[in-house]
Scaffold this active site. Structure first.
Site, PDB file in Angstrom:
ATOM      1  N   TYR A  91      79.879  70.345  48.778  1.00 29.64           N
ATOM      2  CA  TYR A  91      79.028  69.156  48.937  1.00 29.64           C
ATOM      3  C   TYR A  91      77.526  69.425  48.991  1.00 29.64           C
ATOM      4  O   TYR A  91      76.741  68.500  49.145  1.00 29.64           O
ATOM      5  CB  TYR A  91      79.459  68.341  50.174  1.00 29.64           C
ATOM      6  CG  TYR A  91      79.477  69.135  51.468  1.00 29.64           C
ATOM      7  CD1 TYR A  91      78.326  69.316  52.219  1.00 29.64           C
ATOM      8  CD2 TYR A  91      80.664  69.709  51.935  1.00 29.64           C
ATOM      9  CE1 TYR A  91      78.340  70.036  53.391  1.00 29.64           C
ATOM     10  CE2 TYR A  91      80.689  70.444  53.117  1.00 29.64           C
ATOM     11  CZ  TYR A  91      79.529  70.600  53.836  1.00 29.64           C
ATOM     12  OH  TYR A  91      79.542  71.322  55.003  1.00 29.64           O
ATOM     13  N   ARG A 111      71.250  72.789  59.121  1.00 26.04           N
ATOM     14  CA  ARG A 111      72.445  73.622  59.367  1.00 26.04           C
ATOM     15  C   ARG A 111      72.537  74.639  58.237  1.00 26.04           C
ATOM     16  O   ARG A 111      72.915  74.284  57.122  1.00 26.04           O
ATOM     17  CB  ARG A 111      73.700  72.722  59.406  1.00 26.04           C
ATOM     18  CG  ARG A 111      74.874  73.345  60.158  1.00 26.04           C
ATOM     19  CD  ARG A 111      76.156  72.598  59.868  1.00 26.04           C
ATOM     20  NE  ARG A 111      76.564  72.850  58.501  1.00 26.04           N
ATOM     21  CZ  ARG A 111      77.212  71.968  57.721  1.00 26.04           C
ATOM     22  NH1 ARG A 111      77.524  70.779  58.182  1.00 26.04           N
ATOM     23  NH2 ARG A 111      77.538  72.291  56.488  1.00 26.04           N
ATOM     24  N   HIS A 131      79.842  74.035  58.319  1.00 20.99           N
ATOM     25  CA  HIS A 131      80.053  73.335  59.595  1.00 20.99           C
ATOM     26  C   HIS A 131      80.763  74.260  60.590  1.00 20.99           C
ATOM     27  O   HIS A 131      80.327  74.437  61.720  1.00 20.99           O
ATOM     28  CB  HIS A 131      80.868  72.070  59.336  1.00 20.99           C
ATOM     29  CG  HIS A 131      81.289  71.355  60.583  1.00 20.99           C
ATOM     30  ND1 HIS A 131      80.385  70.691  61.386  1.00 20.99           N
ATOM     31  CD2 HIS A 131      82.503  71.210  61.174  1.00 20.99           C
ATOM     32  CE1 HIS A 131      81.040  70.168  62.425  1.00 20.99           C
ATOM     33  NE2 HIS A 131      82.310  70.478  62.316  1.00 20.99           N
TER      34      HIS A 131
HETATM   35  C1  LIG Z   1      84.777  61.068  68.087  1.00 21.08           C
HETATM   36  C2  LIG Z   1      84.862  62.114  67.030  1.00 21.08           C
HETATM   37  N1  LIG Z   1      85.001  61.746  65.736  1.00 21.08           N
HETATM   38  C3  LIG Z   1      85.076  62.694  64.769  1.00 21.08           C
HETATM   39  C4  LIG Z   1      85.056  64.018  65.082  1.00 21.08           C
HETATM   40  C5  LIG Z   1      85.170  65.078  63.988  1.00 21.08           C
HETATM   41  N2  LIG Z   1      83.895  65.781  63.846  1.00 21.08           N
HETATM   42  C6  LIG Z   1      83.686  66.968  64.454  1.00 21.08           C
HETATM   43  S1  LIG Z   1      82.142  67.552  64.180  1.00 21.08           S
HETATM   44  C7  LIG Z   1      81.745  66.223  63.229  1.00 21.08           C
HETATM   45  C8  LIG Z   1      80.350  66.114  62.628  1.00 21.08           C
HETATM   46  C9  LIG Z   1      79.299  65.875  63.632  1.00 21.08           C
HETATM   47  O1  LIG Z   1      78.025  65.991  63.074  1.00 21.08           O
HETATM   48  P1  LIG Z   1      76.723  66.020  63.930  1.00 21.08           P
HETATM   49  O2  LIG Z   1      76.804  65.052  65.063  1.00 21.08           O
HETATM   50  O3  LIG Z   1      75.592  65.878  63.014  1.00 21.08           O
HETATM   51  O4  LIG Z   1      76.738  67.482  64.610  1.00 21.08           O
HETATM   52  P2  LIG Z   1      76.667  68.919  63.902  1.00 21.08           P
HETATM   53  O5  LIG Z   1      78.102  69.346  63.683  1.00 21.08           O
HETATM   54  O6  LIG Z   1      75.911  68.800  62.656  1.00 21.08           O
HETATM   55  O7  LIG Z   1      76.018  69.788  64.907  1.00 21.08           O
HETATM   56  C10 LIG Z   1      82.806  65.339  63.129  1.00 21.08           C
HETATM   57  C11 LIG Z   1      82.797  64.095  62.357  1.00 21.08           C
HETATM   58  C12 LIG Z   1      84.939  64.358  66.450  1.00 21.08           C
HETATM   59  N3  LIG Z   1      84.889  65.624  66.862  1.00 21.08           N
HETATM   60  N4  LIG Z   1      84.848  63.392  67.390  1.00 21.08           N
END
Ligand SMILES: Cc1ncc(C[n+]2csc(CCOP(=O)(O)OP(=O)(O)O)c2C)c(N)n1
Ligand SMILES: [Mg+2]
Length: 363
Positions: free
Chosen positions: A271, A258, A262
């Site tokens: 971080y 990434r 985010h």
């Molecule tokens: C069930 C749930 N828990 C927490 C969140 C908050 N949240 C949104 S994005 C994220 C990180 C997800 O990371 P990843 O699966 O690696 O996807 P990326 O954003 O890196 O594409 C989190 C914890 C959420 N959207 N849904």
């Protein structure tokens, strides 16, 4: 590649083009032909421009949020290009460029990020489910749709996207287990970009790789260089065709990064070091594809310019339409909640109507 019996992924991610653009061989996988790679390269140029334009529109207050896939465009384009029109795509919030590569109008896709209450596109037109924000929920929907296709005797395959962080969710487990037991034709495609907001992969799992997670479900897993469009097309093609041929679900992990925060709501400097990000810059998927295609004599300045112009037209249209302020009717908030609105909802609707009338009278 006949790997229907293989469960374990390759020891290192499959790669067909080195970061400097030179070809490299990978057992069991062939280099896609130049015309296919050229078309994919056009997709990469548009995807990058779309990502960067959407990010700019957030900064200008035109979009509420935009989770960019800048740096992950090869995964985005390949996941769309390996599907046929009868297949389904189940994307996450980060997969806008993939949805666009599948053929959905960028303006429609960005409706959600503009803050509207609906998805913006009709999922049935291009067979693209709404972009899921709750992590891993779309994997269950994908397994269900794939199983339904089997029951109906259809040959559609479902491409289900998720991130590295989403693999820690219970829904990930349930979706993989269900799909495996019912031999549902799903390709679970994990874009491992090393982070789940601020949580690095090392704090997410101690599995040897995310592709290894398939073994416990009896699902073949494969690992691929997520910044190598050639390898992605080959590995995902293989997974889609095996799923279509009745070999059951497949798991593919793409190793990527990434490159940006985010979302606009995140401060990545809290971080991770810039030096870590800088290490990934030379691995950029666009540079790599361009270097390979130029060395092959398949891409010259004129062709590159045409791709840039196409991408610029997409960006210009995004600016033109998303900078408009169309009149909004707040009462649409109450539509489509229930077939028969509840008493409370009717009362609230009435309250909003009265308030709007008072405001209009005061003008
Ligand atoms: C069930 C749930 N828990 C927490 C969140 C908050 N949240 C949104 S994005 C994220 C990180 C997800 O990371 P990843 O699966 O690696 O996807 P990326 O954003 O890196 O594409 C989190 C914890 C959420 N959207 N849904
Ligand atoms: Mg991630």
């Amino acid at each position: 590649m006949d790997s229907s019996q293989r469960l374990l992924p390759a020891t290192t991610p499959v790669s067909l083009v080195e970061p400097d653009g030179s070809p490299v061989s990978a057992p069991g996988y062939a280099m896609p032909d130049n015309s296919r790679l050229l078309r994919a390269f056009g997709g990469l140029v548009t995807a990058r421009r779309l990502n960067d334009q959407a990010t700019a529109l957030v900064r200008q207050g035109r979009l509420a949020v935009y989770p960019s896939s800048h740096g992950q465009e090869a995964c985005q384009v390949a996941a769309a290009h390996v599907l046929s029109s009868e297949d389904w795509l189940f994307p996450t919030y980060r997969d806008t460029a993939c949805v666009v590569a599948r053929g959905v109008d960028p303006i429609e896709v960005l409706t959600l990020f503009k803050g509207d209450w609906h998805t913006g596109y009709d999922p049935n037109v291009h067979r693209v489910a709404p972009q899921a924000t709750p992590l891993a929920t779309q994997l269950l929907h994908a397994a269900g749709v794939a199983h339904a296709a089997t029951l109906r005797g259809q040959r559609s395959v479902v491409m289900a996207l998720c991130g590295d962080g989403a693999t820690s969710e219970g829904d990930f487990h349930e979706a993989l287990n269900f799909a495996a037991v019912f031999r549902a034709p799903v390709v679970f495609f994990i874009q491992n970009n090393e982070y789940a907001i601020s949580v690095p992969l090392a704090r997410q799992t101690v599995a040897p790789s995310l592709a290894h997670k398939g073994v416990g479900y009896g699902i073949p897993g494969e690992r691929v260089d997520g910044n190598d469009i050639a390898a992605l097309l080959e590995v995902l093609d293989d997974a889609v065709e095996r799923a279509r041929a009745g070999a059951g679900p497949q798991l593919v992990e793409a190793h990527t990064y990434r490159m940006q925060a985010h979302t606009n709501a995140d401060d990545e400097t809290r971080y991770r070091d810039r030096s870590e990000v800088a290490e990934w810059e030379p691995k950029d998927p666009l540079r790599r594809a361009e270097a390979y295609l130029r060395a092959q004599g398949a891409l010259d300045d004129a062709a590159h310019e045409r791709f840039r112009e196409e991408a610029e037209a997409v960006a210009a249209r995004m600016r033109e339409i998303l900078n408009q302020d169309p009149p909004r009717d707040p009462s649409t908030l109450f539509a489509h909640v229930y077939a028969e609105p509840t008493q409370q909802l009717r009362a609230q609707h009435e309250q909003v109507r009265e308030e709007l009338q008072r405001e209009e009278a005061a003008l």
